[in-house]
Design a protein around this motif. Structure first.
Motif, PDB file in Angstrom:
ATOM      1  N   ARG A   1      -4.045  -3.340  -7.747  1.00 52.17           N
ATOM      2  CA  ARG A   1      -5.365  -3.431  -7.198  1.00 52.17           C
ATOM      3  C   ARG A   1      -5.429  -2.064  -6.450  1.00 52.17           C
ATOM      4  O   ARG A   1      -6.629  -1.418  -6.357  1.00 52.17           O
ATOM      5  CB  ARG A   1      -5.342  -4.730  -6.165  1.00 52.17           C
ATOM      6  CG  ARG A   1      -6.765  -4.547  -5.580  1.00 52.17           C
ATOM      7  CD  ARG A   1      -6.933  -5.900  -4.914  1.00 52.17           C
ATOM      8  NE  ARG A   1      -8.270  -5.967  -4.106  1.00 52.17           N
ATOM      9  CZ  ARG A   1      -9.204  -6.742  -4.429  1.00 52.17           C
ATOM     10  NH1 ARG A   1      -9.427  -7.085  -5.816  1.00 52.17           N
ATOM     11  NH2 ARG A   1     -10.402  -6.690  -3.722  1.00 52.17           N
ATOM     12  N   LYS A   2      -4.680  -1.637  -5.586  1.00 55.24           N
ATOM     13  CA  LYS A   2      -4.771  -0.310  -4.642  1.00 55.24           C
ATOM     14  C   LYS A   2      -5.181   0.951  -5.798  1.00 55.24           C
ATOM     15  O   LYS A   2      -5.857   1.666  -5.725  1.00 55.24           O
ATOM     16  CB  LYS A   2      -3.692  -0.037  -4.012  1.00 55.24           C
ATOM     17  CG  LYS A   2      -3.669   1.258  -3.041  1.00 55.24           C
ATOM     18  CD  LYS A   2      -3.320   2.387  -3.627  1.00 55.24           C
ATOM     19  CE  LYS A   2      -3.217   3.625  -2.603  1.00 55.24           C
ATOM     20  NZ  LYS A   2      -3.455   4.922  -3.318  1.00 55.24           N
ATOM     21  N   ASP A   3      -4.256   0.934  -6.883  1.00 58.71           N
ATOM     22  CA  ASP A   3      -4.297   2.197  -7.955  1.00 58.71           C
ATOM     23  C   ASP A   3      -5.704   1.940  -8.710  1.00 58.71           C
ATOM     24  O   ASP A   3      -6.227   3.091  -8.829  1.00 58.71           O
ATOM     25  CB  ASP A   3      -3.287   1.618  -8.888  1.00 58.71           C
ATOM     26  CG  ASP A   3      -1.898   2.059  -8.618  1.00 58.71           C
ATOM     27  OD1 ASP A   3      -1.782   2.943  -7.550  1.00 58.71           O
ATOM     28  OD2 ASP A   3      -0.928   1.851  -9.316  1.00 58.71           O
TER      29      ASP A   3
ATOM     30  N   TRP B   1       0.915  -1.113   0.119  1.00 56.55           N
ATOM     31  CA  TRP B   1       0.007   0.093  -0.095  1.00 56.55           C
ATOM     32  C   TRP B   1       0.877   1.349   0.073  1.00 56.55           C
ATOM     33  O   TRP B   1       0.560   2.119  -0.666  1.00 56.55           O
ATOM     34  CB  TRP B   1      -0.948  -0.138   1.254  1.00 56.55           C
ATOM     35  CG  TRP B   1      -1.871   1.187   1.173  1.00 56.55           C
ATOM     36  CD1 TRP B   1      -1.596   2.445   1.719  1.00 56.55           C
ATOM     37  CD2 TRP B   1      -3.031   1.266   0.882  1.00 56.55           C
ATOM     38  NE1 TRP B   1      -2.576   3.438   1.540  1.00 56.55           N
ATOM     39  CE2 TRP B   1      -3.811   2.471   1.113  1.00 56.55           C
ATOM     40  CE3 TRP B   1      -3.947   0.383   0.145  1.00 56.55           C
ATOM     41  CZ2 TRP B   1      -5.036   3.107   0.714  1.00 56.55           C
ATOM     42  CZ3 TRP B   1      -5.453   1.000  -0.003  1.00 56.55           C
ATOM     43  CH2 TRP B   1      -5.725   2.055   0.252  1.00 56.55           C
TER      44      TRP B   1
ATOM     45  N   PHE C   1      -8.582   2.332  -4.985  1.00 57.50           N
ATOM     46  CA  PHE C   1      -8.391   3.301  -4.491  1.00 57.50           C
ATOM     47  C   PHE C   1      -7.302   4.486  -4.794  1.00 57.50           C
ATOM     48  O   PHE C   1      -6.395   4.785  -4.378  1.00 57.50           O
ATOM     49  CB  PHE C   1      -7.988   3.065  -3.002  1.00 57.50           C
ATOM     50  CG  PHE C   1      -8.699   2.082  -2.267  1.00 57.50           C
ATOM     51  CD1 PHE C   1      -9.930   2.254  -1.672  1.00 57.50           C
ATOM     52  CD2 PHE C   1      -8.416   0.846  -2.252  1.00 57.50           C
ATOM     53  CE1 PHE C   1     -10.614   1.312  -0.916  1.00 57.50           C
ATOM     54  CE2 PHE C   1      -9.156  -0.369  -1.742  1.00 57.50           C
ATOM     55  CZ  PHE C   1     -10.379   0.225  -1.032  1.00 57.50           C
TER      56      PHE C   1
END
Length: 113
Positions: A64-66, A3, A69
């Motif tokens: 996935r974070k990109d 993250w 979120f």
């Protein structure tokens, strides 16, 4: 860790991931061995070693974070996992990135449970 790398500018991510690998000597040695095997093994095996698989996993978490979120630029400064009868409970403490100095503003710590 993934993250926090994802919260950094894209041009800094490789440097941050390399610093993470450098901070873990056993991981660095294993990665170097895996790279050497890939470069010199003629067996055409396509199986990834442990470290390479972990790097793929970290890369997937960053992507996935990109995707989920993209505007959340907080960084994780602490976390705790507790076992409960209902299952694991995660508590995360995070702080926003200070864009002026590119450091955390500790006075702005937040806890999410």
């Amino acid at each position: 860790m993934a993250w926090n790398i994802a919260a950094s500018p894209k041009e800094d991510r490789l440097k941050r991931l390399a610093a993470f690998i450098d901070s873990m000597p056993n991981m660095k040695e294993e990665l170097e061995t895996e790279i050497d095997t890939v470069l010199h093994d003629d067996s055409n095996e396509s199986g990834f070693g442990t470290v390479t698989a972990m790097l793929h996993f970290i890369g997937a978490m960053i992507q996935r974070k990109d995707k989920l979120f993209p505007d959340d630029d907080r960084i994780v400064v602490n976390y705790k996992v507790k076992d409960n009868p209902e299952g694991p409970h995660l508590t995360v403490t995070f702080a926003p990135i200070n864009p002026d100095r590119n450091s955390t503003n500790i006075a702005s710590l937040h806890k999410v449970e």
